[in-house]
Scaffold this motif. Structure first.
Motif, short mmCIF file in Angstrom:
data_model
loop_
_atom_site.label_atom_id
_atom_site.label_comp_id
_atom_site.label_asym_id
_atom_site.label_seq_id
_atom_site.Cartn_x
_atom_site.Cartn_y
_atom_site.Cartn_z
N VAL A 180 -1.09 1.25 -2.04
CA VAL A 180 -2.31 0.73 -2.63
C VAL A 180 -3.63 1.09 -2.73
CG1 VAL A 180 -2.19 -1.63 -3.75
CG2 VAL A 180 -0.59 -1.01 -1.98
N PRO A 181 -3.55 2.09 -3.65
CA PRO A 181 -5.00 2.70 -3.21
C PRO A 181 -6.26 2.12 -3.66
CG PRO A 181 -3.62 4.46 -4.83
CD PRO A 181 -2.75 3.18 -4.03
N GLY A 182 -7.26 1.77 -3.18
CA GLY A 182 -8.45 1.19 -4.03
C GLY A 182 -8.96 -0.33 -3.69
N ILE A 183 -7.47 -0.83 -2.71
CA ILE A 183 -7.36 -2.01 -2.14
C ILE A 183 -8.00 -2.25 -0.79
CG2 ILE A 183 -5.94 -3.94 -1.99
CD1 ILE A 183 -7.02 -3.33 -4.72
N SER A 184 -8.78 -2.97 -0.30
CA SER A 184 -8.39 -3.46 0.84
C SER A 184 -8.07 -4.96 1.42
CB SER A 184 -9.69 -2.73 1.37
OG SER A 184 -11.08 -3.71 1.14
N ALA A 185 -7.97 -5.20 2.60
CA ALA A 185 -8.09 -6.55 3.32
C ALA A 185 -7.72 -6.76 3.71
CB ALA A 185 -6.52 -7.63 1.76
N HIS A 210 1.10 -2.03 10.50
CA HIS A 210 1.02 -1.89 8.99
C HIS A 210 1.99 -0.91 9.25
CE1 HIS A 210 -0.99 -0.99 5.46
NE2 HIS A 210 -0.23 0.34 5.70
N GLU A 211 2.66 0.11 9.56
CA GLU A 211 3.64 1.53 9.14
C GLU A 211 5.44 0.42 9.51
OE1 GLU A 211 2.67 3.72 8.20
OE2 GLU A 211 0.51 3.26 8.52
N ILE A 212 5.36 -0.32 10.62
CA ILE A 212 6.55 -0.87 10.39
C ILE A 212 6.67 -2.15 9.36
CG2 ILE A 212 7.96 -2.13 11.83
CD1 ILE A 212 7.39 -0.89 14.04
N ASP A 213 5.53 -2.55 8.63
CA ASP A 213 5.68 -3.49 7.97
C ASP A 213 6.47 -2.49 6.55
OD1 ASP A 213 5.28 -6.10 8.47
OD2 ASP A 213 2.71 -5.77 7.47
N HIS A 214 6.05 -0.99 6.55
CA HIS A 214 6.44 -0.35 5.46
C HIS A 214 8.35 -0.29 5.55
CE1 HIS A 214 3.39 0.82 2.98
NE2 HIS A 214 2.39 0.97 3.95
N LEU A 215 7.97 -0.11 6.31
CA LEU A 215 10.04 0.58 7.25
C LEU A 215 10.43 -1.24 6.80
CD1 LEU A 215 9.67 1.79 10.78
CD2 LEU A 215 10.00 2.80 8.33
N ASN A 216 10.09 -2.13 6.45
CA ASN A 216 10.96 -3.09 6.33
C ASN A 216 10.57 -3.69 4.91
OD1 ASN A 216 11.96 -4.36 8.57
ND2 ASN A 216 9.92 -5.15 9.85
N GLY A 217 10.19 -3.03 4.05
CA GLY A 217 9.48 -3.27 2.45
C GLY A 217 8.77 -3.95 2.63
N LEU A 218 7.32 -4.21 2.92
CA LEU A 218 7.05 -4.84 3.22
C LEU A 218 5.32 -4.17 2.86
CD1 LEU A 218 6.87 -7.70 5.67
CD2 LEU A 218 7.05 -8.45 3.23
N LEU A 219 4.40 -4.46 2.05
CA LEU A 219 3.04 -3.83 1.47
C LEU A 219 1.71 -4.64 2.00
CD1 LEU A 219 3.45 -2.41 -2.12
CD2 LEU A 219 3.55 -1.18 0.73
N LEU A 220 0.47 -4.32 1.79
CA LEU A 220 -0.74 -5.86 2.52
C LEU A 220 -0.50 -6.57 1.80
CD1 LEU A 220 -2.96 -4.73 0.63
CD2 LEU A 220 -3.61 -2.69 2.23
N ILE A 221 -0.50 -6.93 -0.09
CA ILE A 221 -0.28 -7.49 -0.31
C ILE A 221 0.55 -8.41 -0.38
CG2 ILE A 221 -1.69 -5.81 -2.43
CD1 ILE A 221 1.41 -5.40 -4.22
N ASP A 222 1.26 -8.22 0.01
CA ASP A 222 2.65 -9.08 0.49
C ASP A 222 2.06 -10.23 1.36
OD1 ASP A 222 4.49 -7.94 -1.24
OD2 ASP A 222 5.41 -6.69 0.21
N GLU A 240 -5.66 -12.01 -7.21
CA GLU A 240 -6.73 -11.11 -7.44
C GLU A 240 -6.94 -9.55 -6.95
OE1 GLU A 240 -9.99 -15.03 -5.37
OE2 GLU A 240 -9.64 -13.42 -4.33
N LEU A 241 -5.77 -9.07 -5.26
CA LEU A 241 -5.92 -8.36 -5.29
C LEU A 241 -4.92 -6.88 -6.12
CD1 LEU A 241 -4.96 -8.92 -1.42
CD2 LEU A 241 -7.07 -7.84 -2.45
N LEU A 242 -4.28 -7.95 -6.72
CA LEU A 242 -3.04 -6.96 -7.25
C LEU A 242 -4.01 -7.14 -9.18
CD1 LEU A 242 0.01 -8.76 -7.52
CD2 LEU A 242 0.24 -6.80 -6.88
N ALA A 243 -4.90 -7.89 -9.64
CA ALA A 243 -5.51 -7.31 -10.72
C ALA A 243 -7.10 -6.08 -10.09
CB ALA A 243 -6.95 -8.80 -10.83
N ALA A 249 -5.00 -3.10 -10.32
CA ALA A 249 -4.99 -2.67 -11.89
C ALA A 249 -6.29 -1.94 -12.75
CB ALA A 249 -4.54 -4.00 -12.47
N LYS A 250 -6.81 -2.16 -12.07
CA LYS A 250 -8.20 -1.76 -12.54
C LYS A 250 -8.74 -0.63 -11.80
CE LYS A 250 -11.33 -5.73 -12.75
NZ LYS A 250 -12.61 -6.64 -12.81
N VAL A 251 -8.42 -0.45 -10.76
CA VAL A 251 -8.07 1.19 -10.41
C VAL A 251 -7.37 1.90 -10.75
CG1 VAL A 251 -7.91 1.86 -8.05
CG2 VAL A 251 -9.05 -0.36 -7.86
N LYS A 252 -6.56 0.98 -10.57
CA LYS A 252 -4.57 2.16 -11.57
C LYS A 252 -5.31 2.79 -12.66
CE LYS A 252 -0.24 3.50 -9.64
NZ LYS A 252 0.68 2.96 -10.06
#
Ligand SMILES: [Zn+2]
Length: 168
Positions: free
Chosen positions: A94-99, A133-145, A154-157, A160-163
């Motif tokens: 999810v490049p360009g996003i931090s939370a 964070h990495e175990i989240d990935h193995l469970n299909g979860l991203l930081l936005i989740d 807000e994070l998705l918007a 979208a701007k970064v992308k």
């Protein structure tokens, strides 16, 4: 250039639950090496297999970001966890996003190394954060989740701007 292509949101493989690893043969060894290299050239502190399009329970962690100090962790299970702290996280998918995300500060993890040998280790602080964070990935979860409602929008918007920046 990264060696393996990193999948980014909303690639559906990032939502899948990864399967356990049973094969530790030559092809798997090459995959682990390629993941280590891809993580470093991407300036990452961690990389999970779903992020390169392979839905298996493998991740690389390297909190020091130094070559040669990587951990290859396979079929990880968090056995014990305690404490909580907020900290800023980004993600190569999810490049360009931090939370700011709240994570356990200490955990005990059982996992297999790159040769299939079983280990049990205690991790804390930033290393424990990377593992979660990495175990989240193995469970299909991203930081936005980790967010819902207005904050998630807000994070998705922002993403979208970064992308899709304005083409000037
Ligand atoms: Zn990530």
């Amino acid at each position: 250039m990264p060696k393996l292509k990193i999948r980014t949101y909303p690639d559906p493989i990032l939502k899948k639950k990864a399967a356990p690893v049973t094969d530790f043969g030559p092809a798997a060894q090459k995959l682990f090496d390629d993941m280590v290299e891809t993580m470093h050239v991407s300036d990452g502190v961690g990389l999970a297999a779903p992020q390169i399009g392979i839905s298996q329970q493998i991740f690389i962690a390297c909190p020091t970001m130094k070559f040669g100090e990587e951990f290859v962790m396979i079929n990880p299970v968090i056995e014990e966890k305690s404490g909580a702290a907020a900290g800023l996280e980004g993600c190569l998918s999810v490049p360009g996003i931090s939370a700011e995300i709240i994570r356990y500060t200490k955990l005990t993890l059982s996992f297999q190394d790159r040769h299939g040998k079983k280990h049990n280790g205690s991790f804390e602080g930033f290393f424990a954060r990377v593992i979660q964070h990495e175990i989240d990935h193995l469970n299909g979860l991203l930081l936005i989740d980790h967010f819902s409602g207005k904050k998630r929008e807000e994070l998705l918007a922002q993403y979208a701007k970064v992308k899709n920046p304005p083409k000037l």
